[in-house]
Design an enzyme around this catalytic site. Structure first.
Site, PDB file in Angstrom:
ATOM      1  N   ASN A   1       0.824  -1.206   0.000  1.00  0.00           N
ATOM      2  CA  ASN A   1       0.000   0.000   0.000  1.00  0.00           C
ATOM      3  C   ASN A   1       0.860   1.258   0.000  1.00  0.00           C
ATOM      4  O   ASN A   1       1.974   1.290   0.535  1.00  0.00           O
ATOM      5  CB  ASN A   1      -1.028   0.016   1.136  1.00  0.00           C
ATOM      6  CG  ASN A   1      -0.468  -0.193   2.519  1.00  0.00           C
ATOM      7  OD1 ASN A   1       0.531  -0.872   2.695  1.00  0.00           O
ATOM      8  ND2 ASN A   1      -1.107   0.393   3.512  1.00  0.00           N
TER       9      ASN A   1
ATOM     10  N   GLU B   1       0.228   5.252   0.637  1.00  0.00           N
ATOM     11  CA  GLU B   1      -0.686   6.322   1.052  1.00  0.00           C
ATOM     12  C   GLU B   1      -0.196   7.667   0.536  1.00  0.00           C
ATOM     13  O   GLU B   1       0.900   7.793  -0.017  1.00  0.00           O
ATOM     14  CB  GLU B   1      -0.824   6.295   2.582  1.00  0.00           C
ATOM     15  CG  GLU B   1      -1.447   4.968   3.029  1.00  0.00           C
ATOM     16  CD  GLU B   1      -1.682   4.864   4.521  1.00  0.00           C
ATOM     17  OE1 GLU B   1      -1.202   5.725   5.288  1.00  0.00           O
ATOM     18  OE2 GLU B   1      -2.370   3.903   4.921  1.00  0.00           O
TER      19      GLU B   1
ATOM     20  N   GLU C   1      -3.157  -4.630  -3.084  1.00  0.00           N
ATOM     21  CA  GLU C   1      -3.650  -5.527  -4.135  1.00  0.00           C
ATOM     22  C   GLU C   1      -3.742  -4.793  -5.473  1.00  0.00           C
ATOM     23  O   GLU C   1      -3.392  -5.339  -6.527  1.00  0.00           O
ATOM     24  CB  GLU C   1      -5.038  -6.065  -3.759  1.00  0.00           C
ATOM     25  CG  GLU C   1      -5.078  -6.852  -2.462  1.00  0.00           C
ATOM     26  CD  GLU C   1      -5.404  -5.975  -1.253  1.00  0.00           C
ATOM     27  OE1 GLU C   1      -4.893  -4.837  -1.157  1.00  0.00           O
ATOM     28  OE2 GLU C   1      -6.191  -6.438  -0.399  1.00  0.00           O
TER      29      GLU C   1
ATOM     30  N   CYS D   1     -10.319  -5.152   0.089  1.00  0.00           N
ATOM     31  CA  CYS D   1     -11.434  -4.212   0.169  1.00  0.00           C
ATOM     32  C   CYS D   1     -12.302  -4.353  -1.086  1.00  0.00           C
ATOM     33  O   CYS D   1     -11.923  -5.014  -2.064  1.00  0.00           O
ATOM     34  CB  CYS D   1     -10.912  -2.780   0.324  1.00  0.00           C
ATOM     35  SG  CYS D   1     -10.309  -2.052  -1.206  1.00  0.00           S
TER      36      CYS D   1
ATOM     37  N   CYS E   1     -10.660  -3.335  -4.438  1.00  0.00           N
ATOM     38  CA  CYS E   1      -9.656  -4.312  -4.888  1.00  0.00           C
ATOM     39  C   CYS E   1     -10.321  -5.572  -5.415  1.00  0.00           C
ATOM     40  O   CYS E   1      -9.817  -6.198  -6.354  1.00  0.00           O
ATOM     41  CB  CYS E   1      -8.689  -4.640  -3.754  1.00  0.00           C
ATOM     42  SG  CYS E   1      -7.573  -3.267  -3.398  1.00  0.00           S
TER      43      CYS E   1
HETATM   44  N1  THU Z   1      -5.332  -1.496   2.522  1.00  0.00           N
HETATM   45  C1  THU Z   1      -4.788  -2.310   1.568  1.00  0.00           C
HETATM   46  O1  THU Z   1      -3.690  -2.060   1.057  1.00  0.00           O
HETATM   47  N2  THU Z   1      -5.492  -3.404   1.187  1.00  0.00           N
HETATM   48  C2  THU Z   1      -6.689  -3.784   1.727  1.00  0.00           C
HETATM   49  O2  THU Z   1      -7.265  -4.774   1.303  1.00  0.00           O
HETATM   50  C3  THU Z   1      -7.266  -3.021   2.830  1.00  0.00           C
HETATM   51  C4  THU Z   1      -6.617  -1.712   3.135  1.00  0.00           C
HETATM   52  C5  THU Z   1      -4.578  -0.317   2.950  1.00  0.00           C
HETATM   53  C6  THU Z   1      -5.148   0.986   2.544  1.00  0.00           C
HETATM   54  C7  THU Z   1      -4.596   1.919   3.593  1.00  0.00           C
HETATM   55  O3  THU Z   1      -3.291   2.338   3.177  1.00  0.00           O
HETATM   56  C8  THU Z   1      -4.444   1.044   4.821  1.00  0.00           C
HETATM   57  O4  THU Z   1      -4.517  -0.297   4.361  1.00  0.00           O
HETATM   58  C9  THU Z   1      -5.533   1.282   5.863  1.00  0.00           C
HETATM   59  O5  THU Z   1      -6.786   1.210   5.300  1.00  0.00           O
END
Ligand code: THU
Length: 154
Positions: free
Chosen positions: A50, A52, A63, A103, A106
């Protein structure tokens, strides 16, 4: 002799790669790191983590980053499985006892890859502490999905 489930073996390899990728997460705002690793049909593994952004809503999930990397390599249609690991970032490492499942956004992005490839995708999800591992099919995580098939792509 006990039978070896090759999907579990693949899952273990993917979850290892996902855990390594999570170490590169750029998640200073949520302090929640996620790693994802894709298995392609020739055995190649492509990872993502991830990323941000100071403009919070622009954050990218692990993902989605992994699927985009597969696409950039010309391999969108070749994804057979994904491993996902995530947890809270602590000084001692990642912390968490719940498996991280993709999520909703994704799931839709993975569905694009699945339908373009004409196959379902196996989704291995693990908790940060490694104590819980789940195996799902993408079609179970996002049933009755809308995708390329509905637009006559295949
Ligand atoms: N996040 C993911 O990378 N994948 C997921 O399936 C759920 C959430 C990340 C997004 C954000 O950077 C952090 O987790 C908190 O939501």
């Amino acid at each position: 002799m006990a039978e070896v489930d090759l999907s579990d073996v693949a899952g273990a390899i993917l979850l290892d790669a996902a855990r390594e990728a999570a170490g590169n997460a750029h998640a200073p705002y949520s302090r929640f790191a996620v790693g994802a690793a894709l298995l392609l049909d020739d055995g190649a593994v492509i990872s993502g983590t991830n990323m941000e952004n100071a403009s919070y809503g622009l954050s990218l999930c692990a993902e989605t980053v992994a699927v985009a990397a597969a696409n950039a390599a010309g391999r969108l249609r070749d994804i057979v499985a994904i491993g996902i690991v995530g947890g809270r970032i602590r000084p001692t490492g990642l912390d968490g006892s719940d498996p991280v499942r993709p999520c909703g956004r994704c799931r839709q992005i993975l569905t694009e890859a699945a339908q373009m490839g004409g196959r379902d995708i196996v989704v291995h999800c693990a908790s940060a502490d490694g104590m819980r591992i789940e195996r799902h099919l993408l079609s179970e995580l996002l049933p009755h999905a809308f995708g390329p098939d509905d637009l006559g792509m295949n």
